[in-house]
Scaffold this motif. Structure first.
Motif, PDB file in Angstrom:
ATOM      1  N   ALA A 239       0.826  -1.210   0.000  1.00  0.00           N
ATOM      2  CA  ALA A 239       0.000   0.000   0.000  1.00  0.00           C
ATOM      3  C   ALA A 239       0.856   1.254   0.000  1.00  0.00           C
ATOM      4  O   ALA A 239       0.373   2.341  -0.338  1.00  0.00           O
ATOM      5  CB  ALA A 239      -0.942  -0.004   1.201  1.00  0.00           C
ATOM      6  N   ARG A 240       2.133   1.135   0.381  1.00  0.00           N
ATOM      7  CA  ARG A 240       3.023   2.291   0.421  1.00  0.00           C
ATOM      8  C   ARG A 240       3.895   2.405  -0.826  1.00  0.00           C
ATOM      9  O   ARG A 240       4.718   3.311  -0.928  1.00  0.00           O
ATOM     10  CB  ARG A 240       3.913   2.225   1.672  1.00  0.00           C
ATOM     11  CG  ARG A 240       3.137   2.252   2.962  1.00  0.00           C
ATOM     12  CD  ARG A 240       4.032   2.523   4.154  1.00  0.00           C
ATOM     13  NE  ARG A 240       4.945   1.411   4.440  1.00  0.00           N
ATOM     14  CZ  ARG A 240       6.260   1.506   4.406  1.00  0.00           C
ATOM     15  NH1 ARG A 240       6.840   2.653   4.053  1.00  0.00           N
ATOM     16  NH2 ARG A 240       7.021   0.476   4.697  1.00  0.00           N
ATOM     17  N   PHE A 241       3.740   1.476  -1.753  1.00  0.00           N
ATOM     18  CA  PHE A 241       4.507   1.568  -2.993  1.00  0.00           C
ATOM     19  C   PHE A 241       4.123   2.842  -3.741  1.00  0.00           C
ATOM     20  O   PHE A 241       2.963   3.260  -3.717  1.00  0.00           O
ATOM     21  CB  PHE A 241       4.225   0.359  -3.881  1.00  0.00           C
ATOM     22  CG  PHE A 241       5.001  -0.879  -3.506  1.00  0.00           C
ATOM     23  CD1 PHE A 241       5.548  -1.031  -2.242  1.00  0.00           C
ATOM     24  CD2 PHE A 241       5.188  -1.898  -4.416  1.00  0.00           C
ATOM     25  CE1 PHE A 241       6.260  -2.176  -1.891  1.00  0.00           C
ATOM     26  CE2 PHE A 241       5.892  -3.040  -4.088  1.00  0.00           C
ATOM     27  CZ  PHE A 241       6.431  -3.190  -2.828  1.00  0.00           C
ATOM     28  N   PRO A 242       5.076   3.475  -4.414  1.00  0.00           N
ATOM     29  CA  PRO A 242       4.750   4.713  -5.126  1.00  0.00           C
ATOM     30  C   PRO A 242       3.778   4.471  -6.282  1.00  0.00           C
ATOM     31  O   PRO A 242       3.837   3.445  -6.966  1.00  0.00           O
ATOM     32  CB  PRO A 242       6.110   5.192  -5.643  1.00  0.00           C
ATOM     33  CG  PRO A 242       6.971   3.981  -5.667  1.00  0.00           C
ATOM     34  CD  PRO A 242       6.497   3.117  -4.548  1.00  0.00           C
ATOM     35  N   LEU A 257      10.077   7.659  -1.351  1.00  0.00           N
ATOM     36  CA  LEU A 257      10.864   6.425  -1.297  1.00  0.00           C
ATOM     37  C   LEU A 257      12.332   6.686  -1.606  1.00  0.00           C
ATOM     38  O   LEU A 257      13.211   6.005  -1.072  1.00  0.00           O
ATOM     39  CB  LEU A 257      10.281   5.412  -2.289  1.00  0.00           C
ATOM     40  CG  LEU A 257      10.763   3.968  -2.186  1.00  0.00           C
ATOM     41  CD1 LEU A 257      10.429   3.392  -0.813  1.00  0.00           C
ATOM     42  CD2 LEU A 257      10.127   3.123  -3.287  1.00  0.00           C
ATOM     43  N   LEU A 258      12.594   7.680  -2.420  1.00  0.00           N
ATOM     44  CA  LEU A 258      13.966   7.992  -2.800  1.00  0.00           C
ATOM     45  C   LEU A 258      14.817   8.386  -1.592  1.00  0.00           C
ATOM     46  O   LEU A 258      16.038   8.222  -1.608  1.00  0.00           O
ATOM     47  CB  LEU A 258      13.964   9.110  -3.848  1.00  0.00           C
ATOM     48  CG  LEU A 258      15.305   9.513  -4.459  1.00  0.00           C
ATOM     49  CD1 LEU A 258      15.979   8.321  -5.140  1.00  0.00           C
ATOM     50  CD2 LEU A 258      15.110  10.661  -5.454  1.00  0.00           C
ATOM     51  N   ARG A 259      14.182   8.867  -0.545  1.00  0.00           N
ATOM     52  CA  ARG A 259      14.914   9.262   0.658  1.00  0.00           C
ATOM     53  C   ARG A 259      15.640   8.066   1.298  1.00  0.00           C
ATOM     54  O   ARG A 259      16.601   8.246   2.050  1.00  0.00           O
ATOM     55  CB  ARG A 259      13.957   9.877   1.674  1.00  0.00           C
ATOM     56  CG  ARG A 259      13.263  11.150   1.195  1.00  0.00           C
ATOM     57  CD  ARG A 259      12.154  11.542   2.145  1.00  0.00           C
ATOM     58  NE  ARG A 259      11.414  12.713   1.670  1.00  0.00           N
ATOM     59  CZ  ARG A 259      10.286  13.174   2.225  1.00  0.00           C
ATOM     60  NH1 ARG A 259       9.795  12.556   3.300  1.00  0.00           N
ATOM     61  NH2 ARG A 259       9.665  14.227   1.725  1.00  0.00           N
ATOM     62  N   ARG A 303       5.037  -7.225  -6.263  1.00  0.00           N
ATOM     63  CA  ARG A 303       4.891  -7.054  -4.826  1.00  0.00           C
ATOM     64  C   ARG A 303       6.080  -7.596  -4.037  1.00  0.00           C
ATOM     65  O   ARG A 303       6.238  -7.279  -2.853  1.00  0.00           O
ATOM     66  CB  ARG A 303       3.612  -7.773  -4.348  1.00  0.00           C
ATOM     67  CG  ARG A 303       2.327  -7.159  -4.889  1.00  0.00           C
ATOM     68  CD  ARG A 303       1.139  -8.032  -4.539  1.00  0.00           C
ATOM     69  NE  ARG A 303      -0.115  -7.449  -4.998  1.00  0.00           N
ATOM     70  CZ  ARG A 303      -0.948  -6.748  -4.242  1.00  0.00           C
ATOM     71  NH1 ARG A 303      -0.653  -6.552  -2.966  1.00  0.00           N
ATOM     72  NH2 ARG A 303      -2.065  -6.244  -4.726  1.00  0.00           N
ATOM     73  N   GLU A 304       6.916  -8.427  -4.667  1.00  0.00           N
ATOM     74  CA  GLU A 304       7.952  -9.140  -3.926  1.00  0.00           C
ATOM     75  C   GLU A 304       9.237  -8.343  -3.731  1.00  0.00           C
ATOM     76  O   GLU A 304      10.144  -8.798  -3.026  1.00  0.00           O
ATOM     77  CB  GLU A 304       8.284 -10.454  -4.640  1.00  0.00           C
ATOM     78  CG  GLU A 304       7.152 -11.461  -4.677  1.00  0.00           C
ATOM     79  CD  GLU A 304       6.098 -11.132  -5.738  1.00  0.00           C
ATOM     80  OE1 GLU A 304       4.957 -11.618  -5.623  1.00  0.00           O
ATOM     81  OE2 GLU A 304       6.432 -10.373  -6.691  1.00  0.00           O
ATOM     82  N   ARG A 305       9.355  -7.194  -4.368  1.00  0.00           N
ATOM     83  CA  ARG A 305      10.572  -6.375  -4.260  1.00  0.00           C
ATOM     84  C   ARG A 305      10.191  -4.914  -4.031  1.00  0.00           C
ATOM     85  O   ARG A 305       9.213  -4.421  -4.608  1.00  0.00           O
ATOM     86  CB  ARG A 305      11.407  -6.471  -5.542  1.00  0.00           C
ATOM     87  CG  ARG A 305      12.030  -7.842  -5.788  1.00  0.00           C
ATOM     88  CD  ARG A 305      13.161  -8.109  -4.826  1.00  0.00           C
ATOM     89  NE  ARG A 305      13.845  -9.360  -5.125  1.00  0.00           N
ATOM     90  CZ  ARG A 305      13.509 -10.537  -4.630  1.00  0.00           C
ATOM     91  NH1 ARG A 305      12.457 -10.631  -3.820  1.00  0.00           N
ATOM     92  NH2 ARG A 305      14.193 -11.624  -4.929  1.00  0.00           N
TER      93      ARG A 305
END
Length: 422
Positions: A239-242, A257-259, A303-305
């Motif tokens: 759910a937090r994937f960009p 996410l880049l942070r 979803r696995e990575r």
């Protein structure tokens, strides 16, 4: 000619042949139209270029894979410029990692010399992961062929997995220690003085040998495999994937996410890529996408990575003096259906000036391994064995040969048995 324009692309091919027309159509995506002339040099860093059997055996087995990229470059150039043609000046690989360098045909004669080098970084230092380099001596526009600027291009593929960032740092060390260019450069006296093999005292240095760090420009491009987390994602993390269409103010924008990018963190702590820089990243993660998507609306992360910026291009310019790198654009190309990575490209220019005479020289973070050549030769012999076994066991043509050998052996046994039973 005051500036030399470069276009560098890195692409993990996922061991699949490319769609030549599709790749060509988007190849110059990162080259601004304000750059009206075709680049003087094009470099392609290719990872997982072909299945392991073909990659380890090399030779004619890799020809179709390299040919497809040469055709893509030719078609891409022809579609954008009426009179631009390119000469392939470098075509090298170490296992599954390849490097192609092209020079625009009207300036190809300015390349005084080309040297190549390679190092395996995978299991037993074989080339399932590795790096391949090319060093070009570019003759300056001065009428004196001894006045050159070295340009080094390195294509690399480092260790995978979220938790393996320390192994990736060690892979960088392996590149510095064991990626060695042999033979005289175009200006041997200056190159010996400029070559920085470790401490600068010549430790590990053979005649005409140079490491990655020497006078001139360095561009390192590849699937460097640094991730945005040290652990695998859990089901709730998806759910937090960009979201690829998220606004910059959204918590789902990729900049959040880049942070957590490992490469940035490790480089800032001086644990890898010492002395190299990177242009600001303004594109979404380049890995890991579902295979087969042709419509941008179908681009989805698996979803696995953790979505990550695995594919990067770093650079360095000679310290001091007027030698500089001018950045035009650093961007990702569209997702191609044959790979789970997006290609990344850098359009830039370098000041074509004599850098050999500069007093300030870059310092290599590690000395060259005195035993680099023996280690590479041993690894190459292992690659041939593994490649041969993989060819027989994993390819249709190899299996046919294996079946033929079994049938032939069985037939010979039957004939011999019948002869001795009479």
């Amino acid at each position: 000619m005051d500036n030399l324009t470069l276009y560098i692309v890195t692409f993990n091919c996922a061991r699949n042949p490319i769609d030549i027309d599709l790749f060509a159509a988007h190849f110059f995506h990162a080259l601004p139209h304000t750059v009206t002339s075709a680049p003087h040099l094009i470099a392609l860093s290719l990872q997982e270029l072909a299945p392991i059997a073909y990659a380890f055996l090399g030779g004619a087995y890799l020809t179709p894979y390299f040919t497809s990229f040469r055709q893509a470059v030719d078609r891409a150039a022809a579609s954008r410029w009426e009179d631009a043609q390119y000469v392939n000046v470098v075509e090298e690989h170490v296992g599954m990692t390849g490097l192609l360098v092209f020079a625009r045909s009207d300036v190809a004669g300015r390349i005084a010399s080309v040297r190549t080098a390679g190092v395996g970084l995978g299991l037993q230092q074989m080339g399932n992961k590795g790096a391949v380099g090319a060093r070009l001596a570019w003759v300056l526009d001065s009428g004196d062929e001894t006045q050159t600027v070295p340009l080094t291009f390195v294509g690399a593929h480092l260790a995978p997995a979220e938790d393996a960032f320390e192994r990736r740092n060690e892979d960088w060390r392996g590149i510095v220690e064991r990626l060695v260019f042999e033979g005289p450069s175009s200006n041997h006296e200056d190159s010996e003085r400029a070559a920085l093999l470790g401490s600068g005292e010549g430790e590990g240095e053979g005649e005409g040998e140079e490491g990655v760090f020497t006078a001139g420009y360095l561009f390192l491009a590849g699937d460097l495999n640094y991730r945005t987390s040290n652990t695998l994602p859990q089901p709730a993390d998806f759910a937090r994937f960009p979201a690829l269409d998220a606004d910059a103010s959204s918590p789902l924008h990729y900049s959040r996410l880049l942070r957590d990018d490992q490469l940035t963190r490790e480089r800032e702590k001086a644990r890898c890529f010492h002395g190299l820089s990177e242009a600001p990243i303004s594109f979404p993660p380049t890995y890991k996408y579902k295979l087969g998507a042709r419509d941008p609306r179908q681009w989805k992360f698996v979803r696995e990575r953790w979505p990550s910026w695995c594919d990067r291009i770093l650079y360095s310019s000679p310290p001091g003096g007027q030698a500089t790198v001018t950045l035009y654009r650093y961007d990702a190309l569209p997702v191609f259906p044959t790979s789970d990575h997006r290609a990344v490209a850098l359009a830039a220019a370098v000041a074509a000036t004599d850098v050999q005479q500069q007093q300030q020289q870059p310092t290599a973070p590690f000395p060259i391994d005195r035993d680099w050549k023996r280690k590479r030769d041993e690894a190459r012999r292992k690659e041939l064995v593994v490649g041969g076994l993989a060819y027989l066991g994993l390819t249709w043509e190899g299996r046919r040969i294996l079946v033929g050998m079994v049938i032939g052996g069985l037939g010979a046994w039957i004939v011999l048995r019948s002869m001795f039973s009479v």
